[in-house]
Enzyme design. Sequence first.
Site, PDB file in Angstrom:
ATOM      1  N   SER A 182     -13.537   8.811  -2.531  1.00 25.62           N
ATOM      2  CA  SER A 182     -12.894   8.419  -1.273  1.00 25.62           C
ATOM      3  C   SER A 182     -12.763   6.904  -1.237  1.00 25.62           C
ATOM      4  CB  SER A 182     -13.725   8.889  -0.083  1.00 25.62           C
ATOM      5  OG  SER A 182     -13.249   8.276   1.106  1.00 25.62           O
TER       6      SER A 182
ATOM      7  N   HIS B 150      -9.164  10.659  -2.880  1.00 26.61           N
ATOM      8  CA  HIS B 150      -9.227  11.151  -1.499  1.00 26.61           C
ATOM      9  C   HIS B 150      -9.037   9.988  -0.530  1.00 26.61           C
ATOM     10  CE1 HIS B 150     -10.552  14.048   1.585  1.00 26.61           C
ATOM     11  NE2 HIS B 150     -11.246  13.059   2.129  1.00 26.61           N
TER      12      HIS B 150
ATOM     13  N   ASP C  85      -9.224   8.953   3.433  1.00 19.69           N
ATOM     14  CA  ASP C  85      -9.698   9.312   4.774  1.00 19.69           C
ATOM     15  C   ASP C  85      -8.980   8.474   5.824  1.00 19.69           C
ATOM     16  OD1 ASP C  85     -11.803  11.311   4.352  1.00 19.69           O
ATOM     17  OD2 ASP C  85     -12.845   9.726   3.273  1.00 19.69           O
TER      18      ASP C  85
ATOM     19  N   MET D  60      -8.500   7.609   9.706  1.00 16.20           N
ATOM     20  CA  MET D  60      -9.195   7.712  10.987  1.00 16.20           C
ATOM     21  C   MET D  60      -8.473   6.883  12.048  1.00 16.20           C
ATOM     22  SD  MET D  60     -13.081   7.102   9.636  1.00 16.20           S
ATOM     23  CE  MET D  60     -13.730   7.958   8.208  1.00 16.20           C
TER      24      MET D  60
ATOM     25  N   HIS E   3      -6.528  13.050   4.029  1.00 20.09           N
ATOM     26  CA  HIS E   3      -7.306  13.792   5.026  1.00 20.09           C
ATOM     27  C   HIS E   3      -7.091  13.116   6.384  1.00 20.09           C
ATOM     28  CE1 HIS E   3     -11.734  14.610   6.483  1.00 20.09           C
ATOM     29  NE2 HIS E   3     -10.841  15.225   7.239  1.00 20.09           N
TER      30      HIS E   3
ATOM     31  N   MET F 158      -7.935  12.574   9.867  1.00 23.44           N
ATOM     32  CA  MET F 158      -8.925  12.697  10.940  1.00 23.44           C
ATOM     33  C   MET F 158      -8.365  11.996  12.166  1.00 23.44           C
ATOM     34  SD  MET F 158     -12.523  12.019   8.969  1.00 23.44           S
ATOM     35  CE  MET F 158     -11.906  11.110   7.559  1.00 23.44           C
TER      36      MET F 158
ATOM     37  N   MET G  63     -16.474  19.829   6.089  1.00 20.88           N
ATOM     38  CA  MET G  63     -17.139  18.556   6.353  1.00 20.88           C
ATOM     39  C   MET G  63     -18.647  18.776   6.307  1.00 20.88           C
ATOM     40  SD  MET G  63     -14.860  16.246   6.591  1.00 20.88           S
ATOM     41  CE  MET G  63     -16.005  14.936   7.043  1.00 20.88           C
TER      42      MET G  63
ATOM     43  N   ASP H 247     -16.829  17.244   1.783  1.00 20.49           N
ATOM     44  CA  ASP H 247     -16.744  15.805   2.023  1.00 20.49           C
ATOM     45  C   ASP H 247     -17.916  15.358   2.896  1.00 20.49           C
ATOM     46  OD1 ASP H 247     -16.060  13.185   2.540  1.00 20.49           O
ATOM     47  OD2 ASP H 247     -14.145  13.632   3.496  1.00 20.49           O
TER      48      ASP H 247
END
Length: 222
Positions: A11, A36, A38, A40, A70, A72, A141, A179
């Site tokens: 990540s 990966h 992430d 947010m 991903h 979020m 998660m 993850d």
Amino acid sequence: MNFELPVLAPSILAADFTKLGKNIEDATKGGVTWIHCDIMDGHFVPNISYGPGIVKAAKKAAPEAFFDVHLMIENPDDYVENFVEAGADLISVHYETCPHLHRSIQNIKKYGLMTGVVVNPATSLHNIEPVLADVDLVLIMSVNPGFGGQSFIESSYEKLSELAKMREEKELGFLIQVDGGVNLKNIKKVSEAGADIMVAGSSVFSAEDITARVEELIEKLR
């Protein structure tokens, strides 16, 4: 798809952003084929990470790698096209942020990408049973999303095993990703519990020698 299971997926949230390209290149030298990302938004999770621009820059550093984004974030449907343009190969959305989950999955599919659904630690797998036949990946998660460097939640092993059993019983082909809190000590156990793709952030990018750490983690998986 240039990867062989089981997969280590670093990540880049945990990378040094002043050396992002170098960090990614070091990881790929160690054998990484999957990255990966992430994303947010400070609303769904209590942190803000980065947007499509960073994903696009990361893709330039590893053009042959598979990029997994991903989301979020709240209202993920509004941002799918931006991440498609940035170079995503797979986009996953949270069950918890998608009141019309089938529609959100179809929205990703229309761009020709692989699709994923994500569940938080407190969310039951039974909530996503209606879409298991429609997705390419399910992300469990193993920490509460929002921050890197958290400890692996032990009940995640049972959840991974349950999901692997559901996949087998329903004769489906989705990948299982985990993850949060994956490291040298538990990566083998996580894989044996049923995960195909292990996301690791700080355990990769906090190492003095990223290439050597990646090789070590992959060796544990093999």
